[in-house]
Design a protein around this motif. Structure first.
Motif, PDB file in Angstrom:
ATOM      1  N   LEU A   1       0.830  -1.205   0.000  1.00 42.81           N
ATOM      2  CA  LEU A   1       0.000   0.000   0.000  1.00 42.81           C
ATOM      3  C   LEU A   1       0.862   1.251   0.000  1.00 42.81           C
ATOM      4  O   LEU A   1       0.573   2.222  -0.699  1.00 42.81           O
ATOM      5  CB  LEU A   1      -0.921   0.004   1.225  1.00 42.81           C
TER       6      LEU A   1
ATOM      7  N   SER B   1      -3.803   2.288  -4.187  1.00 43.70           N
ATOM      8  CA  SER B   1      -3.654   2.891  -2.861  1.00 43.70           C
ATOM      9  C   SER B   1      -4.437   4.189  -2.722  1.00 43.70           C
ATOM     10  O   SER B   1      -5.089   4.431  -1.699  1.00 43.70           O
ATOM     11  CB  SER B   1      -2.174   3.138  -2.555  1.00 43.70           C
TER      12      SER B   1
ATOM     13  N   GLN C   1      -7.419   4.610   0.052  1.00 41.61           N
ATOM     14  CA  GLN C   1      -7.117   5.479   1.175  1.00 41.61           C
ATOM     15  C   GLN C   1      -7.822   6.827   1.121  1.00 41.61           C
ATOM     16  O   GLN C   1      -7.621   7.665   1.987  1.00 41.61           O
ATOM     17  CB  GLN C   1      -5.601   5.692   1.249  1.00 41.61           C
TER      18      GLN C   1
ATOM     19  N   LEU D   1     -10.527   1.413   5.981  1.00 42.09           N
ATOM     20  CA  LEU D   1      -9.468   2.094   6.703  1.00 42.09           C
ATOM     21  C   LEU D   1     -10.018   3.327   7.403  1.00 42.09           C
ATOM     22  O   LEU D   1     -10.667   4.163   6.765  1.00 42.09           O
ATOM     23  CB  LEU D   1      -8.348   2.538   5.752  1.00 42.09           C
TER      24      LEU D   1
ATOM     25  N   VAL E   1      -9.300   6.901   8.840  1.00 42.27           N
ATOM     26  CA  VAL E   1      -8.341   7.924   8.417  1.00 42.27           C
ATOM     27  C   VAL E   1      -8.293   9.018   9.478  1.00 42.27           C
ATOM     28  O   VAL E   1      -9.309   9.633   9.796  1.00 42.27           O
ATOM     29  CB  VAL E   1      -8.726   8.527   7.055  1.00 42.27           C
TER      30      VAL E   1
ATOM     31  N   ARG F   1      -1.003  11.987   7.827  1.00 42.82           N
ATOM     32  CA  ARG F   1      -2.199  11.160   7.768  1.00 42.82           C
ATOM     33  C   ARG F   1      -1.898   9.772   8.317  1.00 42.82           C
ATOM     34  O   ARG F   1      -0.856   9.185   8.037  1.00 42.82           O
ATOM     35  CB  ARG F   1      -2.709  11.060   6.336  1.00 42.82           C
TER      36      ARG F   1
ATOM     37  N   TYR G   1      -3.498   5.843   8.788  1.00 47.77           N
ATOM     38  CA  TYR G   1      -4.503   4.882   8.350  1.00 47.77           C
ATOM     39  C   TYR G   1      -4.526   3.734   9.354  1.00 47.77           C
ATOM     40  O   TYR G   1      -3.476   3.194   9.710  1.00 47.77           O
ATOM     41  CB  TYR G   1      -4.164   4.335   6.962  1.00 47.77           C
TER      42      TYR G   1
ATOM     43  N   SER H   1       1.618   8.139   6.980  1.00 48.06           N
ATOM     44  CA  SER H   1       2.254   8.655   5.779  1.00 48.06           C
ATOM     45  C   SER H   1       3.643   9.165   6.135  1.00 48.06           C
ATOM     46  O   SER H   1       3.900   9.609   7.246  1.00 48.06           O
ATOM     47  CB  SER H   1       1.415   9.784   5.171  1.00 48.06           C
TER      48      SER H   1
ATOM     49  N   TRP I   1       0.512  15.200   4.539  1.00 48.63           N
ATOM     50  CA  TRP I   1      -0.458  14.732   3.561  1.00 48.63           C
ATOM     51  C   TRP I   1      -0.997  15.874   2.726  1.00 48.63           C
ATOM     52  O   TRP I   1      -1.291  16.960   3.200  1.00 48.63           O
ATOM     53  CB  TRP I   1      -1.615  14.054   4.287  1.00 48.63           C
TER      54      TRP I   1
END
Length: 209
Positions: free
Chosen positions: A110, A118, A122, A139, A141, A148, A150, A167, A171
């Motif tokens: 991912l 992805s 997401q 997911l 968030v 970010r 997940y 991430s 983001w």
């Protein structure tokens, strides 16, 4: 289509009204992914376990992962669950048996967008009025310190699992890619444990767009 999916589809077909108007309210619903599994099987003209093996597990080298529709309570060689709480055999909202190693591999895929889905998986959903949800495709968030996060978890009987990934950089919203997305799942337990408890792969059937 396995019996458990047929039971769920039959129950939905007997409903004579909607709880709410689609697109106006978010409701967590396992049945949505059971329906998605049926859609995939009909579109691909093949069982979901075969489709997932060819398009997800094999390409990513996840040799210890599979969908298990039964009739036995668990795949050969799997760690059995408490016999009083056997894993349900419906597919789509669950049904994946995997290992911690394979699920780490899934996270890597991912992150690197190895399957080209992805962004789609997401991207948080939105209601028809534009309200942004904190839930994407299986997911949750969240945002923390400008990044970010997940996550998703699940529980079944005496087992609980959670999967999370952040991430690498602050983001910025990206448009989703319009491609067919495979079903997703939550955290893992190995060896050959159920990939998640119930509720690990439930889409918002009345609000995802």
């Amino acid at each position: 289509m396995v019996a458990a999916q047929g039971i769920t589809a039959g129950a939905l077909a007997r409903l004579d009204h909607l709880v709410s108007t689609p697109g106006t309210e978010y409701r967590y619903c396992n049945a949505g992914y059971v329906c998605l599994a049926v859609i995939i099987e009909r579109a691909a003209s093949r069982p979901l376990p075969d489709f997932a093996r060819e398009h997800v597990f094999a390409p990513l080298g996840m040799a210890s992962s599979r969908y298990w529709p039964g009739p036995a309570r668990h795949p050969p060689g799997a760690v059995p669950l408490d016999p009083h709480y056997p894993a349900p055999l419906s597919l789509g909202d669950g049904g994946v048996w995997s290992t911690a190693t394979d699920l780490i591999r899934w996270n890597q895929a991912l992150e690197r967008d190895e399957l080209g889905v992805s962004a789609l998986l997401q991207t948080p959903g939105r209601l028809d009025d534009g309200t942004r949800l904190d839930y994407a495709w299986a997911l949750g968030v969240r945002e923390h310190a400008g990044r970010r996060i997940y996550r998703h978890g699940g529980r079944w009987a005496r087992l609980s699992a959670a999967r999370g990934r952040g991430s690498r950089r602050p983001w910025r919203p990206q448009p989703p890619r319009v491609r067919r997305a495979p079903t997703a799942w939550g955290g893992g337990r190995g060896p050959w444990g159920p990939a998640s408890g119930r509720g690990s792969t439930a889409p918002a059937s009345t609000s995802r767009r």
